[in-house]
Design a protein around this motif. Structure first.
Motif, mmCIF file in Angstrom:
data_model
loop_
_atom_site.group_PDB
_atom_site.id
_atom_site.type_symbol
_atom_site.label_atom_id
_atom_site.label_comp_id
_atom_site.label_asym_id
_atom_site.label_seq_id
_atom_site.Cartn_x
_atom_site.Cartn_y
_atom_site.Cartn_z
ATOM 1 N N GLU A 44 -3.358 9.940 -7.869
ATOM 2 C CA GLU A 44 -2.958 8.466 -8.210
ATOM 3 C C GLU A 44 -1.866 8.375 -9.316
ATOM 4 N N LYS A 57 2.302 7.890 3.300
ATOM 5 C CA LYS A 57 1.996 8.348 2.380
ATOM 6 C C LYS A 57 2.482 9.805 1.621
ATOM 7 N N GLN A 94 -3.152 8.990 5.254
ATOM 8 C CA GLN A 94 -2.353 8.057 5.350
ATOM 9 C C GLN A 94 -0.741 9.029 5.580
ATOM 10 N N PHE A 119 -3.918 11.952 0.482
ATOM 11 C CA PHE A 119 -3.537 11.026 1.406
ATOM 12 C C PHE A 119 -3.440 11.622 2.988
ATOM 13 N N GLU A 130 0.735 -0.902 0.089
ATOM 14 C CA GLU A 130 0.213 -0.273 -0.105
ATOM 15 C C GLU A 130 0.919 1.142 0.139
ATOM 16 N N THR A 131 2.510 0.917 0.624
ATOM 17 C CA THR A 131 2.726 2.619 0.885
ATOM 18 C C THR A 131 3.752 2.694 -0.134
ATOM 19 N N ASN A 132 3.395 1.613 -1.594
ATOM 20 C CA ASN A 132 4.160 2.091 -2.786
ATOM 21 C C ASN A 132 3.319 2.318 -3.706
ATOM 22 N N ASP A 133 2.202 2.976 -3.521
ATOM 23 C CA ASP A 133 0.825 2.779 -4.133
ATOM 24 C C ASP A 133 1.511 4.576 -5.939
ATOM 25 N N VAL A 134 2.521 5.821 -4.760
ATOM 26 C CA VAL A 134 2.642 6.774 -5.073
ATOM 27 C C VAL A 134 3.859 6.243 -5.803
#
Length: 711
Positions: A413, A441, A438, A433, A119-123
């Motif tokens: 995103e 993020k 979040q 975010f 999830e933290t790599n979504d960006v």
């Protein structure tokens, strides 16, 4: 003995269960660890195939052989009286239980650890093989003023490639961030998440032009293709199409399964095209003078070619951006009528023109009752050209303002994947975010942008906003003041400085230096209520009602608030259509709800409270999680007489970063029934302590707002 019972006796079923569990664990471990070890994708598939192929062989083995004290023997050679299949079965039971335990542990680890890391790599920008960035073609003409032409050619090629859905094309802002730089292509590819780069040059001389272009593979710098085009300017569209199509041919040979569609640009007179290109570059600058200049150029283009739809689309955008509420001086209503006329003409001439649909979306964006039309238009624009960064930006703003912040976040995103160096997009994504709680993020996105543009003014204000969300008011103010020093005429920078001043209770500075909508409360706090009302009425005439409504309630003039609403709107539903809730709550309707309660109209109170409740429920359902939302929810709960829950929400808001004026019940009259509640008093004391910690970090004296103001 039946075949079924014989399968049970030989433990075939138990072997099948044990094998299935063990196989699932093996496949899951493979799928999780092989990518981390940088192993090829086909290795995961190979393991899965081998496991599936071995399954029937294992069952056949379990049927034909038996484990005995002397070792493995064929089942037909084992005397039934000496068979120990029941003992083997018990061992298999334990093996199954153990395997299931391992599977459960792995599932929990996957949910709690691996899913979070994903999830933290979504960006992060992910490079795919079918991806390209078009770097600004270098202007090598003798006239350096022709740079707009080389930039325009670059952008037109970029937009042509972006129309191919199978191809990921880095956005204009990110590609143009490398203009005039000689950076390593691998570094550029990593930042933009692309595998290929197109670069080139443009030499324009009189009525002729020479364009060179080369397609480079990022990984090893290998030149896949290059060519030079010497043409008359009348052939400029043919050159653009030829380059774009040649790139697709080269990429198709290596990447695509099917041939991409042929690219054809819309033709016009070369001089008209130059007017159009120069106007687009000037609109990008986003200042009143450059947009006015662009409008003049587009008027000349339209006069010379009344059928050139792109000029009409950009002229419509220029008209809307020159409104009083945007960058210009044209009254909003006049700018809207003018802009719509050009937009309609563009769509009539070319119904498939992406920039015309984007312009139509911009037209509807600032009209709350027309948000759905705006969303439809902007979505259509992006379906034609996914790289229209302005269309993406306007779409996320419209979704946010229409009460769909989750949808806005999804668009942001996608924007960050296509255009990771687009500063306004980074600001909006960090804001989104933080809106959903979040923070990690948001910080990751800030750090990534800082690695490329460490002193960017937009980065400073983005970082300031991020610190305000987490209650670090002192650092937020420092960052905002740095940004304001770099852009002293920018009201956005001034607004974030004012937020920092508010969070550190520098009331006198806000009254003198702050933006108007935050200055009103400071003036009231300092006993300058007449000035506060004068400014609040001025903002109300411009459409900002919350400042006036809040001031009416603080001044115990709630009857006037009700009169103001009922004289202008036949009912609360029509008011709500013009003033829907935002991404934090429904503060303007909460003020109306309080006013109806104070004036004794309980039927209207119930109606207004229901609108606030629906708004908070909608936002809560989308996962909004920040101190501003918690504060707005606390107001709603206090109005609904859910006092314990209201205090809980207020406590959480203070813990997450709320640093407001005190006494809270005076500045926010919804909390008046809670003024003497011990929990409420304790929460307020914590907030004041937090404010003084931040003031100390700025070298300021502590304050005692309970005895300092409102007297």
């Amino acid at each position: 003995m039946s075949f079924f019972h014989e399968l049970k006796r030989r433990n075939v079923f138990k072997v099948a269960i044990a094998y299935a569990i063990a196989a699932w664990i093996l496949i899951e471990i493979t799928a999780t660890t092989f990518p981390i070890l940088k192993l090829p994708d086909w290795t995961v598939t190979l393991v899965t195939v081998l496991v599936l192929v071995a399954f029937p062989l294992t069952l056949i083995f379990a049927w034909a052989f038996e484990l005995t004290p002397e070792g493995i023997k064929k089942e037909k050679n084992v005397d039934r009286s000496e068979s120990i299949t029941h003992v083997t079965g018990r061992k298999l039971d334990f093996a199954i239980i153990g395997a299931m335990a391992v599977a459960i542990v792995f599932l929990l680890a996957d949910k709690l650890l691996f899913s979070e890391s994903v999830e933290t790599n979504d960006v992060e920008t992910v490079a795919t093989s079918q991806s390209i960035a078009v770097l600004p073609f270098v202007n090598i003409s003798s006239d350096k003023e022709q740079e707009y032409f080389s930039d325009g050619i670059t952008e037109e090629i970029l937009n042509s490639l972006a129309s191919v859905k199978e191809l990921k094309v880095a956005g204009r802002t990110s590609s143009f961030a490398f203009k005039g730089q000689n950076q390593d292509l691998r570094r550029i590819g990593e930042l933009l998440g692309v595998k290929h780069i197109l670069e080139g040059s443009v030499r324009k001389s009189g009525t002729t032009v020479r364009i060179t272009a080369q397609l480079v593979q990022v990984e090893d710098g290998f030149h896949l293709w290059s060519d030079t085009y010497d043409r008359e300017l009348t052939d400029i569209f043919a050159i653009q199409d030829e380059i774009a199509n040649e790139i697709l041919i080269q990429l198709k040979a290596r990447l695509f399964d099917e041939e991409g569609p042929a690219i054809v640009s819309q033709r016009t007179d070369p001089e008209v095209y130059e007017f159009y290109l120069l106007a687009k570059q000037r609109i990008y600058d986003r200042t009143r003078l450059t947009i006015e200049s662009a409008a003049e150029l587009l008027d000349r283009a339209i006069a010379k070619d009344p059928d050139y739809a792109p000029a009409y689309a950009q002229r419509g955008i220029a008209s809307l951006l020159l409104s009083e509420s945007s960058y210009g001086t044209i009254p909003d209503a006049e700018a809207a009528v003018q802009g719509k006329r050009y937009i309609d003409a563009a769509l009539e001439k070319d119904p498939q023109l992406a920039e015309a649909w984007a312009a139509l979306g911009l037209y509807h964006k600032d009209r709350p009752a027309e948000h759905e039309q705006g969303i439809d238009a902007l979505t259509r624009a992006l379906s034609i050209n996914p790289n229209l960064i302005n269309a993406s930006h306007w779409l996320q703003l419209t979704l946010r303002d229409s009460g769909n912040p989750r949808g806005a976040q999804q668009i942001l995103e996608q924007m960050m994947q296509r255009d990771p160096l687009h500063a306004p997009g980074v600001f909006s994504a960090v804001s989104a975010f933080n809106l959903f709680g979040q923070e990690d993020k948001a910080q990751a996105l800030i750090d990534r942008f800082r690695s490329y543009k460490p002193n960017n003014v937009q980065l400073l204000v983005t970082d300031s906003m991020h610190h305000l969300y987490s209650g670090k008011s002192a650092e937020a103010l420092r960052l905002a003041e740095q940004a304001y020093q770099l852009a002293p005429t920018d009201e956005v920078m001034q607004a974030w400085v004012t937020f920092g001043l508010l969070q550190t209770q520098q009331v006198e500075r806000i009254a003198e230096e702050g933006v108007d909508f935050l200055k009103i409360e400071a003036l009231d706090l300092l006993g300058r209520r007449d000035e506060a009302f004068e400014l609040a009425f001025e903002l109300a005439r411009e459409g900002d009602l919350w400042s006036l409504f809040a001031l009416y309630n603080r001044a115990d003039r709630s009857r006037e608030l009700i009169d103001y609403v009922e004289e202008r709107w036949p009912g609360l539903d029509t008011f709500a259509a013009d003033y829907p809730h935002d991404e934090f709550g429904y503060n303007v309707m909460a003020e109306i709800t309080l006013a109806y309660s104070r004036t004794g109209n309980m039927e209207r109170f119930d109606d207004a409270l229901l609108l606030v409740e629906n708004a908070m429920s909608n936002l809560s359902g989308q996962g909004i999680d920040n101190w501003v939302f918690m504060l707005e929810n606390a107001k709603y709960l206090a109005l609904a007489e859910e006092y314990d829950q209201a205090i809980t929400q207020l406590e959480q808001a203070i813990d997450r970063g709320y640093r407001g004026y005190a006494p809270i019940a005076t500045t926010t009259p919804m909390f008046e029934p809670l003024r003497d509640d011990p929990r409420f008093v304790a929460a307020e004391a914590v907030m004041i302590d937090n404010i003084n910690v931040e003031r100390q970090a700025l070298g300021l004296e502590p304050i005692d707002p309970l005895n300092q103001f409102w007297h």
